[in-house]
Motif scaffolding. Sequence first.
Motif, PDB file in Angstrom:
ATOM      1  N   ASP A  62       0.827  -1.209   0.000  1.00 28.09           N
ATOM      2  CA  ASP A  62       0.000   0.000   0.000  1.00 28.09           C
ATOM      3  C   ASP A  62       0.865   1.264   0.000  1.00 28.09           C
ATOM      4  O   ASP A  62       0.748   2.118   0.883  1.00 28.09           O
ATOM      5  CB  ASP A  62      -0.911  -0.024   1.230  1.00 28.09           C
ATOM      6  CG  ASP A  62      -1.977   1.065   1.202  1.00 28.09           C
ATOM      7  OD1 ASP A  62      -2.504   1.341   0.111  1.00 28.09           O
ATOM      8  OD2 ASP A  62      -2.277   1.627   2.271  1.00 28.09           O
ATOM      9  N   GLY A  63       1.743   1.363  -1.010  1.00 27.41           N
ATOM     10  CA  GLY A  63       2.567   2.561  -1.148  1.00 27.41           C
ATOM     11  C   GLY A  63       3.699   2.669  -0.154  1.00 27.41           C
ATOM     12  O   GLY A  63       4.082   3.781   0.242  1.00 27.41           O
ATOM     13  N   SER A  64       4.263   1.550   0.262  1.00 29.40           N
ATOM     14  CA  SER A  64       5.368   1.569   1.222  1.00 29.40           C
ATOM     15  C   SER A  64       6.606   2.232   0.624  1.00 29.40           C
ATOM     16  O   SER A  64       6.893   2.091  -0.568  1.00 29.40           O
ATOM     17  CB  SER A  64       5.721   0.146   1.663  1.00 29.40           C
ATOM     18  OG  SER A  64       4.628  -0.484   2.286  1.00 29.40           O
ATOM     19  N   THR A  65       7.350   2.930   1.474  1.00 28.39           N
ATOM     20  CA  THR A  65       8.589   3.587   1.030  1.00 28.39           C
ATOM     21  C   THR A  65       9.799   3.126   1.838  1.00 28.39           C
ATOM     22  O   THR A  65      10.884   3.675   1.697  1.00 28.39           O
ATOM     23  CB  THR A  65       8.460   5.117   1.175  1.00 28.39           C
ATOM     24  OG1 THR A  65       8.179   5.455   2.540  1.00 28.39           O
ATOM     25  CG2 THR A  65       7.349   5.653   0.281  1.00 28.39           C
ATOM     26  N   ASP A  66       9.604   2.104   2.683  1.00 29.86           N
ATOM     27  CA  ASP A  66      10.689   1.658   3.568  1.00 29.86           C
ATOM     28  C   ASP A  66      11.346   0.369   3.107  1.00 29.86           C
ATOM     29  O   ASP A  66      12.141  -0.226   3.842  1.00 29.86           O
ATOM     30  CB  ASP A  66      10.150   1.464   4.985  1.00 29.86           C
ATOM     31  CG  ASP A  66       9.158   0.306   5.087  1.00 29.86           C
ATOM     32  OD1 ASP A  66       8.633  -0.120   4.030  1.00 29.86           O
ATOM     33  OD2 ASP A  66       8.905  -0.168   6.212  1.00 29.86           O
ATOM     34  N   GLY A  67      11.029  -0.085   1.906  1.00 30.10           N
ATOM     35  CA  GLY A  67      11.605  -1.331   1.402  1.00 30.10           C
ATOM     36  C   GLY A  67      10.693  -2.530   1.558  1.00 30.10           C
ATOM     37  O   GLY A  67      11.063  -3.643   1.159  1.00 30.10           O
ATOM     38  N   SER A  68       9.507  -2.339   2.105  1.00 31.96           N
ATOM     39  CA  SER A  68       8.571  -3.463   2.263  1.00 31.96           C
ATOM     40  C   SER A  68       8.182  -4.064   0.913  1.00 31.96           C
ATOM     41  O   SER A  68       8.053  -5.286   0.777  1.00 31.96           O
ATOM     42  CB  SER A  68       7.300  -2.993   2.990  1.00 31.96           C
ATOM     43  OG  SER A  68       7.579  -2.572   4.294  1.00 31.96           O
ATOM     44  N   GLY A  69       7.991  -3.209  -0.091  1.00 30.35           N
ATOM     45  CA  GLY A  69       7.625  -3.698  -1.420  1.00 30.35           C
ATOM     46  C   GLY A  69       8.683  -4.599  -2.004  1.00 30.35           C
ATOM     47  O   GLY A  69       8.371  -5.623  -2.643  1.00 30.35           O
ATOM     48  N   GLU A  70       9.943  -4.256  -1.787  1.00 25.91           N
ATOM     49  CA  GLU A  70      11.048  -5.076  -2.295  1.00 25.91           C
ATOM     50  C   GLU A  70      11.076  -6.440  -1.599  1.00 25.91           C
ATOM     51  O   GLU A  70      11.382  -7.463  -2.227  1.00 25.91           O
ATOM     52  CB  GLU A  70      12.377  -4.351  -2.083  1.00 25.91           C
ATOM     53  CG  GLU A  70      12.604  -3.162  -3.004  1.00 25.91           C
ATOM     54  CD  GLU A  70      11.825  -1.925  -2.580  1.00 25.91           C
ATOM     55  OE1 GLU A  70      11.104  -1.979  -1.550  1.00 25.91           O
ATOM     56  OE2 GLU A  70      11.924  -0.901  -3.277  1.00 25.91           O
ATOM     57  N   ILE A  71      10.762  -6.454  -0.307  1.00 25.74           N
ATOM     58  CA  ILE A  71      10.708  -7.724   0.420  1.00 25.74           C
ATOM     59  C   ILE A  71       9.616  -8.614  -0.174  1.00 25.74           C
ATOM     60  O   ILE A  71       9.817  -9.821  -0.371  1.00 25.74           O
ATOM     61  CB  ILE A  71      10.440  -7.473   1.920  1.00 25.74           C
ATOM     62  CG1 ILE A  71      11.632  -6.759   2.556  1.00 25.74           C
ATOM     63  CG2 ILE A  71      10.159  -8.792   2.649  1.00 25.74           C
ATOM     64  CD1 ILE A  71      11.403  -6.360   4.004  1.00 25.74           C
ATOM     65  N   CYS A  72       8.480  -8.033  -0.474  1.00 21.22           N
ATOM     66  CA  CYS A  72       7.391  -8.791  -1.100  1.00 21.22           C
ATOM     67  C   CYS A  72       7.844  -9.405  -2.417  1.00 21.22           C
ATOM     68  O   CYS A  72       7.588 -10.594  -2.694  1.00 21.22           O
ATOM     69  CB  CYS A  72       6.192  -7.873  -1.361  1.00 21.22           C
ATOM     70  SG  CYS A  72       5.362  -7.251   0.109  1.00 21.22           S
TER      71      CYS A  72
END
Length: 353
Positions: A62-72
């Motif tokens: 949901d628009g993460s900017t802390d690297g959560s998207g990359e972990i996914c």
Amino acid sequence: MRMGNDRKTDGKEEWTKEEWTKEESLVSVIVPVYQAKGTLKDCILSVLEQTYTEFELILVDDGSTDGSGEICDLFAKKDTRIHVFHRDNFGAAAARNFGVRKANGVWVAFIDSDDVVSPDYLDYLTDLYKKRKRTVDITIGGYASVSEEESKVWKKKNEKEEEEIFSMNREEALNTLLYQNYYMSVPWGMISRRELWEKVSFPEGTKAEDMGTIYRLFAEAHGAVYGSREVYHYIQRKTNTMFSTSGVRNPDYYRHSREMVRFIRKNHPECIQAAKSRHFSTCFQILSETPLRPENRHFLHLIYKDIKRLRRGVAKDTKARKINRCAAGLAKVGIVPLHMLLRIYYGIRCMRV
């Protein structure tokens, strides 16, 4: 509290392996992800370690900017059951609704990105369904509410402890939810038929969206089954929404709760006493979290007005939780001393978690 139709499952109620097909058994596990870099890995791993393998994991960034998207994305490359969707930040409600629209399973399960589940989480919840009547549309498990420190070690339920399992029809399930017995108004800790979500969705653009949703879900279900085994690990963190955004959250929480009472009165009048007890509990929690400041005067007046209006009915309601009935007696003291007592009580309770 025991339901009227609580009984041990007989052979006629059980599903055979032939009836429980692969298509019918698929569970869509939906995890809304926002700024969850520190907790997301443990959450995902707890899903991938499930003994039940017929699932898909839908990660909605949901628009993460802390690297959560990359972990996914990294996890998705390693397991084809994982589907990742990156979106602008619209909030948890919108992320969950989006996840439901992308779901392929007959069943839907929600997990928060800062929580974990036991390895038998999905096995347990699907098995509850297989042992009950086909009119069951929701199965709910128990949960352990622990601090971040305690979460490092999963506290398994004592195998010698008797497990409580009971089935409920719609009225019983809705009453149990609203009286806050056994389970809470949250989307996690259960699986529900995806078809229910064709009529129910999370209210987007508001806080406390769970309060505006779960009672409607139960109102659509034919019935539910509950099992007390603690298979969901709800981690109480200082950054949890309920602790960090109460000033923004509580007006929406109050509005959703009042709407719940109106909905129940109109559509399920047989559950109105339970709905009033639930709103009474909502008002007490909000009063404990709202500072006695001039800018909050009107809001606090509304809260206390509802408390006074409901207290006699709650005090006489033998089905209401004991804590609610005791609170109804305290409501006589006036808003200022009541507020002080509640701040002390909830402060002590939070320290224990």
